[in-house]
Write an enzyme that holds these catalytic residues in place. Structure first.
Site, PDB file in Angstrom:
ATOM      1  CE1 TYR A  48      14.198  10.848  -4.215  1.00  0.00           C
ATOM      2  CE2 TYR A  48      14.528   9.047  -5.756  1.00  0.00           C
ATOM      3  CZ  TYR A  48      14.385   9.495  -4.461  1.00  0.00           C
ATOM      4  OH  TYR A  48      14.437   8.598  -3.425  1.00  0.00           O
ATOM      5  CG  HIS A 106       9.295  10.152  -1.021  1.00  0.00           C
ATOM      6  ND1 HIS A 106       9.820  10.768  -2.134  1.00  0.00           N
ATOM      7  CD2 HIS A 106      10.368   9.738  -0.310  1.00  0.00           C
ATOM      8  CE1 HIS A 106      11.147  10.707  -2.097  1.00  0.00           C
ATOM      9  NE2 HIS A 106      11.497  10.091  -0.988  1.00  0.00           N
TER      10      HIS A 106
END
Length: 282
Positions: A48, A106
């Site tokens: 992110y 992730h």
């Protein structure tokens, strides 16, 4: 704040604030606002590019670190034992913390076994309070859970009223893995915010569609991390603990389940090529 107890006894808030698609320039302000209105769990990720903003906010917020629950994730490009080990230390530096409350893999691509070994090591060293995975479909979850030393404590997957992950949640339960939702509002897809079932049920309780959907997931034991950059919506998303949906309401919402993704499938070759390509570029 209600909590769930992970397999190692760690208490995790059942509702937190997610910073996916929150720009690095806005992240510190948004996280500060979220903590200010009462959120104690913040979910971020290496991919992110806003871990620094989260770190700045938690450093300045005035809330003791042990009252916060910080989640981040190892990206595909940092997969493998050595890279993951280095990336964990980098995330700790960016988050300005001696430990991370929950670290997840992730995506189930590249050398995620090596990544998980590095995470187990960091967990034993006290750098991580809990470890788990994200986007692991049941087959991948079973695979890693059967061959690791420390079974994943959390699996963060797409979970909302249109994709309720019931079978996946049952399999997670077999392994002592807590289900965590990303995209609890389906990012507005499938006319989420005007869904007549959610609207009618919400009206009965004086709650919005968003609040009704969050309450549904929470009553199913799903951890949720709604995202908003607006303080008033942050407050609304947090205001879901003063009512409970009836069994009939829960059943009505359960019927909205399409049992398939509104975004992508990790079984689709083109999706896998796209995500692994991102793993080589970031």
């Amino acid at each position: 704040m209600e909590t769930v107890k992970l397999s190692n006894g760690v208490e995790m808030p059942i509702l937190g604030y997610g910073v996916y698609q929150v720009s690095p320039s806005e992240c510190e302000r948004c996280v500060s606002d979220a903590i200010g209105v009462g959120y104690r769990m913040i979910d971020t990720a290496q991919a992110y590019f806003n871990e620094e903003g989260v770190g700045n906010a938690i450093k300045k917020c005035g809330v003791p670190r042990n009252e916060l629950f910080i989640v981040t994730k190892v990206w595909i490009s940092n997969a493998g034992y050595e890279k993951a080990k280095a990336s964990i230390d980098e995330s700790l530096r960016k988050l300005q913390s001696d430990y991370i409350d929950l670290l997840l893999i992730h995506q189930p691509f590249n050398d995620y076994y090596g990544t998980y070994r590095a995470m187990e090591e960091a967990y034993r060293a006290g750098k991580l309070r809990a470890i788990g995975v994200s986007n692991f479909y049941p087959d991948r979850l079973i695979d890693i859970a059967e061959f690791c030393d420390i079974k994943p404590m959390v699996n963060q997957v797409e979970t909302h009223v249109f994709n309720q992950q019931r079978q996946a949640q049952a399999i997670m339960k077999e392994y002592g893995t807590q289900i965590m939702s990303w995209g609890p509002f389906a990012e507005g897809r499938n006319n989420f915010f005007t869904n007549p079932t959610l609207q009618a049920i919400g009206d009965k309780y004086g709650k919005s569609v968003a609040q009704t959907a969050l309450r549904f997931l929470i009553q199913r034991g799903v951890v949720v991390i709604p995202k908003s950059t607006h303080v008033e919506r942050m407050k609304q998303n947090l205001d879901v603990f003063d009512f409970a949906l009836s069994p009939d309401d829960m059943e009505a919402i359960a019927k909205l389940d399409h049992a398939e993704s509104l975004f992508f499938s990790h079984y689709d070759p083109q999706t896998v090529k796209f995500l692994t390509g991102l793993g080589k570029s970031k």
